[in-house]
Design an enzyme around this catalytic site. Structure first.
Site, PDB file in Angstrom:
ATOM      1  N   SER A 139       0.855  -1.187   0.000  1.00 37.20           N
ATOM      2  CA  SER A 139       0.000   0.000   0.000  1.00 37.20           C
ATOM      3  C   SER A 139       0.890   1.235   0.000  1.00 37.20           C
ATOM      4  CB  SER A 139      -0.884   0.012   1.245  1.00 37.20           C
ATOM      5  OG  SER A 139      -1.516   1.257   1.425  1.00 37.20           O
ATOM      6  N   TYR A 152      -2.383   0.375   9.916  1.00 40.34           N
ATOM      7  CA  TYR A 152      -2.385  -0.388   8.671  1.00 40.34           C
ATOM      8  C   TYR A 152      -1.095  -0.146   7.891  1.00 40.34           C
ATOM      9  CZ  TYR A 152      -3.953  -1.889   4.003  1.00 40.34           C
ATOM     10  OH  TYR A 152      -4.066  -2.493   2.775  1.00 40.34           O
TER      11      TYR A 152
END
Length: 239
Positions: A139, A152
């Site tokens: 990500s 995250y």
């Protein structure tokens, strides 16, 4: 036929990649938490010609990982392992001050520890494959400091580094961490449910060609972005 294991294979990017591999004649082991959605994804892949085994369960559970690897072994081995299953840690996302330790632990457990456990169990099969590869879905939150994405992002940063080290330690494999970019997925909706830009985000299918390019060209192990892979493919086609 080559065999791919895809975690989080019931929806989003995992499902899109699984269907593309099925079209190419790959055998698949798909795993995800939701048995119903997983079975539907399996049927869709089978309809494209793939040999598919679905194993519903929690990838953070060691017994489940055993079952996944056993299913792949029964199909002939593991040529590709895609670490796509992800956990946010909090849904919707919260600041680090609001993120309790259980949430951070859950993100790390699914996004890093489970990936490590699954690859470790599958490593003998990957080493034995003619062209073994591991893809870990990363990500941009792993490299950019976005408010509320800290837990995250930290887990994805850890996954990136883990992938980099695995690539050095296993020179016979290809180990790629891939940032797919912001996509219109259920995970993103859960993270930011009121995002006004959701409708403009691309569908997961749009970045699948980037992953296929890695498999076709087998560049060096490392971290890649789908955007750069797609741009390079377009530039190459234009020459």
């Amino acid at each position: 036929m080559p065999v791919a294991v895809v975690t989080g294979g019931s929806k989003g990017l995992g499902r899109a990649l699984a269907l593309a591999l099925a079209e190419r004649g790959w055998s698949l082991v798909l795993t995800a938490r939701g048995a119903g959605e997983l079975a539907e994804a399996g049927r869709a892949a089978e309809g494209l010609g793939g040999v598919v085994r679905t194993v519903a369960g929690e990838v953070a559970d060691a017994g489940h990982r055993d079952a996944v690897v056993a299913a792949a072994r029964a199909l002939g081995g593991v040529d590709l392992l895609v670490n796509n299953a992800s956990a946010l840690g909090a849904s919707p996302l919260v600041t680090l001050a609001g993120l309790d330790t259980a949430g951070l632990r859950a993100a790390l457990e699914t996004n890093v520890v489970a990936a490590h456990g699954l690859v470790r169990q599958a490593l003998p099969l990957l080493r034995a494959a003619p062209a073994g590869a591991v893809v870990s879905v990363s990500s941009d939150a792993a490299v950019e400091a976005y408010p509320t994405w800290g837990g995250y992002g930290a887990s994805k940063a850890a996954l990136d580094h883990w992938s980099a080290v695995l690539g050095v330690e296993e020179p016979g494999l290809r180990v790629w961490a891939v940032d797919p970019g912001d996509l219109r997925t259920e995970l993103y909706r859960a993270a930011v449910p009121d995002d006004p830009d959701e409708a403009g985000r691309p569908e997961p299918e749009s970045v699948v060609p980037a992953f296929l390019r890695l498999l076709d060209e087998r560049p060096a192990s490392g971290r890649y972005t789908a955007a750069a892979l797609l741009e390079a493919a377009v530039d190459g086609a234009g020459r």
